[in-house]
Design a protein around this motif. Structure first.
Motif, short mmCIF file in Angstrom:
data_model
loop_
_atom_site.label_atom_id
_atom_site.label_comp_id
_atom_site.label_asym_id
_atom_site.label_seq_id
_atom_site.Cartn_x
_atom_site.Cartn_y
_atom_site.Cartn_z
N MET A 120 32.26 -57.04 20.51
CA MET A 120 32.78 -57.29 19.16
C MET A 120 33.34 -55.98 18.58
SD MET A 120 30.49 -59.47 16.47
CE MET A 120 29.67 -60.66 17.50
N ALA A 121 34.57 -56.03 18.07
CA ALA A 121 35.17 -54.82 17.49
C ALA A 121 34.40 -54.44 16.22
CB ALA A 121 36.63 -55.09 17.17
N PRO A 122 34.25 -53.12 15.95
CA PRO A 122 33.53 -52.73 14.73
C PRO A 122 34.29 -53.15 13.47
CG PRO A 122 34.43 -50.79 15.88
CD PRO A 122 34.75 -51.99 16.72
N ALA A 123 33.54 -53.55 12.45
CA ALA A 123 34.16 -54.04 11.22
C ALA A 123 34.36 -52.89 10.24
CB ALA A 123 33.28 -55.12 10.59
N LEU A 124 35.50 -52.93 9.55
CA LEU A 124 35.82 -51.90 8.57
C LEU A 124 35.77 -52.50 7.16
CD1 LEU A 124 36.98 -49.01 8.01
CD2 LEU A 124 39.26 -50.03 8.21
N LEU A 146 29.10 -52.70 8.60
CA LEU A 146 30.43 -52.10 8.60
C LEU A 146 30.35 -50.69 9.16
CD1 LEU A 146 31.40 -53.20 4.97
CD2 LEU A 146 31.97 -54.35 7.12
N GLU A 147 31.30 -50.35 9.99
CA GLU A 147 31.31 -49.02 10.57
C GLU A 147 31.55 -47.97 9.48
OE1 GLU A 147 34.60 -48.12 13.09
OE2 GLU A 147 33.30 -47.17 14.58
N ARG A 148 32.51 -48.27 8.59
CA ARG A 148 32.84 -47.37 7.48
C ARG A 148 33.23 -48.20 6.28
NH1 ARG A 148 37.24 -43.71 7.48
NH2 ARG A 148 35.99 -42.18 6.37
N VAL A 149 33.16 -47.59 5.11
CA VAL A 149 33.74 -48.19 3.91
C VAL A 149 34.77 -47.22 3.35
CG1 VAL A 149 33.32 -48.96 1.55
CG2 VAL A 149 31.67 -49.55 3.33
N VAL A 150 35.97 -47.71 3.17
CA VAL A 150 37.05 -46.88 2.62
C VAL A 150 37.30 -47.32 1.18
CG1 VAL A 150 39.45 -46.19 2.85
CG2 VAL A 150 38.09 -46.67 4.91
N ARG A 183 48.01 -53.69 10.50
CA ARG A 183 48.91 -53.06 11.48
C ARG A 183 48.21 -51.90 12.19
NH1 ARG A 183 53.15 -54.02 8.05
NH2 ARG A 183 52.70 -52.16 6.83
N GLU A 184 47.50 -51.08 11.37
CA GLU A 184 46.88 -49.87 11.92
C GLU A 184 45.66 -50.19 12.81
OE1 GLU A 184 46.06 -47.43 8.46
OE2 GLU A 184 48.18 -47.55 7.88
N CYS A 185 44.91 -51.22 12.48
CA CYS A 185 43.66 -51.51 13.19
C CYS A 185 43.86 -52.52 14.31
CB CYS A 185 42.60 -52.04 12.22
SG CYS A 185 42.17 -50.85 10.96
N GLY A 186 45.01 -53.20 14.34
CA GLY A 186 45.26 -54.19 15.39
C GLY A 186 44.77 -55.57 14.97
N PRO A 187 45.16 -56.60 15.74
CA PRO A 187 44.90 -57.98 15.32
C PRO A 187 43.44 -58.43 15.44
CG PRO A 187 46.04 -57.94 17.44
CD PRO A 187 45.97 -56.51 16.97
N GLU A 188 42.63 -57.70 16.23
CA GLU A 188 41.27 -58.17 16.51
C GLU A 188 40.20 -57.64 15.57
OE1 GLU A 188 40.79 -60.47 18.63
OE2 GLU A 188 42.87 -60.40 19.34
N ALA A 189 40.42 -56.47 15.00
CA ALA A 189 39.35 -55.79 14.24
C ALA A 189 38.99 -56.59 12.99
CB ALA A 189 39.80 -54.39 13.85
N GLY A 218 32.57 -62.04 13.97
CA GLY A 218 33.16 -62.57 15.21
C GLY A 218 34.63 -62.93 15.07
N SER A 219 35.23 -62.67 13.93
CA SER A 219 36.65 -63.00 13.76
C SER A 219 37.29 -61.93 12.87
CB SER A 219 36.80 -64.38 13.13
OG SER A 219 36.25 -64.38 11.83
N PRO A 220 38.61 -61.78 12.97
CA PRO A 220 39.25 -60.68 12.23
C PRO A 220 39.37 -60.91 10.72
CG PRO A 220 40.84 -61.79 13.68
CD PRO A 220 39.52 -62.42 13.94
N ALA A 221 39.47 -62.17 10.28
CA ALA A 221 39.79 -62.42 8.87
C ALA A 221 39.47 -63.86 8.50
CB ALA A 221 41.28 -62.16 8.64
N GLY A 222 39.49 -64.16 7.20
CA GLY A 222 39.55 -65.56 6.77
C GLY A 222 38.29 -66.14 6.14
N ARG A 223 37.15 -65.44 6.19
CA ARG A 223 35.93 -66.02 5.64
C ARG A 223 35.53 -65.32 4.34
NH1 ARG A 223 34.09 -69.73 9.44
NH2 ARG A 223 33.42 -70.69 7.50
N ILE A 224 34.71 -66.00 3.56
CA ILE A 224 34.23 -65.46 2.28
C ILE A 224 32.72 -65.54 2.27
CG2 ILE A 224 34.22 -65.79 -0.24
CD1 ILE A 224 36.93 -67.33 0.20
N MET A 225 32.07 -64.43 1.96
CA MET A 225 30.60 -64.43 1.82
C MET A 225 30.24 -63.80 0.49
SD MET A 225 28.62 -63.35 5.29
CE MET A 225 26.97 -64.00 5.12
#
Ligand code: ATP
Length: 219
Positions: free
Chosen positions: A1-5, A32-36, A95-101, A166-173
């Motif tokens: 699993m790619a690390p989440a930002l 989360l790996e980091r918070v920006v 764009r910077e992190c790629g489609p999977e992160a 487990g997914s790059p985007a689209g959910r709300i918690m």
């Protein structure tokens, strides 16, 4: 699993312990790996410009997070000409992190309750997840139940961290953070009348506000 930002947008005028606890608690809860922190340049939904300059708000954020390697400040919205649209920033990061992160946009309930009014709001969920912290002073949210979230978004709401990581985007918690009824508005009002703002924001930020005489403060 790619690390989440984690991407935390706001005005931060000034940053305070409500913001910092939100970032710290969300980082742990969502692994989360980091918070920006992303201070807005021209918050187009507010009727007026910010009180402190972009440079001063960035400086206060840097002072507040000094010594916390998992936090960073990105001033791209301050540098960008024109209104600060979250969707533009999320497109940059995608764009910077790629489609999977997995990208997780952090916000409080008061901000998220207005998400339908954000520029190109439906595209936001193709770009990032949304982690929404229940804000202690947001009585409207607390009394509205599911009505607090636009109906079109209900299928995106999840209680499962796996769905998010487990997914790059689209959910709300939503997330019940330690209730801290601190706001930048209250800090500015206190600074203006020379009331103490200590213990609402880190000491280096308090000192900076006084040194620069921000918000009408006269230390
Ligand atoms: P102002 O009082 O000027 O409106 P603010 O204190 O709400 O400012 P913002 O910079 O507008 O701070 O907030 C950035 C993000 O942090 C928003 O998503 C907001 O909901 C969230 N937030 C701010 N303060 C708190 C808090 N005390 N608890 C939880 N979330 C918060």
């Amino acid at each position: 699993m790619a690390p989440a930002l984690g991407l935390f947008g706001g005005t931060f005028d000034p940053v305070h312990f409500g913001h910092l606890r939100l970032a710290a608690e969300m980082r742990e809860a969502f692994r989360l790996e980091r918070v920006v922190f992303l201070p807005a340049g021209h918050p187009w939904q507010r009727e007026r410009d910010t009180y402190a300059s972009g440079a001063d708000r960035v400086k206060m954020l840097e002072l507040a997070i000094a010594g916390e390697p998992a936090f960073g400040v990105d001033d791209r919205e301050v540098r960008r000409e024109g209104p600060s649209y979250t969707v533009d920033t999320l497109e940059d990061y995608r764009r910077e992190c790629g489609p999977e992160a997995p990208l997780v946009f952090l916000c409080g309930t008061d901000a998220f309750a207005r998400v339908e009014t954000w520029h190109r709001w439906e595209s936001l969920f193709d770009l990032a997840h949304f982690a929404v912290a229940v804000r202690a002073d947001d009585h409207e949210w607390l009394s509205r139940g599911p009505g607090a979230i636009p109906k079109a978004l209900w299928p995106r709401v999840t209680m499962s961290l796996k769905d998010v990581l487990g997914s790059p985007a689209g959910r709300i918690m939503t997330f019940a953070m330690t209730p801290l009824a601190i706001s930048s508005t209250a800090i500015r009002a206190m600074a203006r009348v020379s009331a103490s703002i200590r213990y609402l924001t880190p000491d280096p930020v308090v000192d900076f506000i006084h040194q620069q005489q921000l918000y009408g403060s006269h230390a």
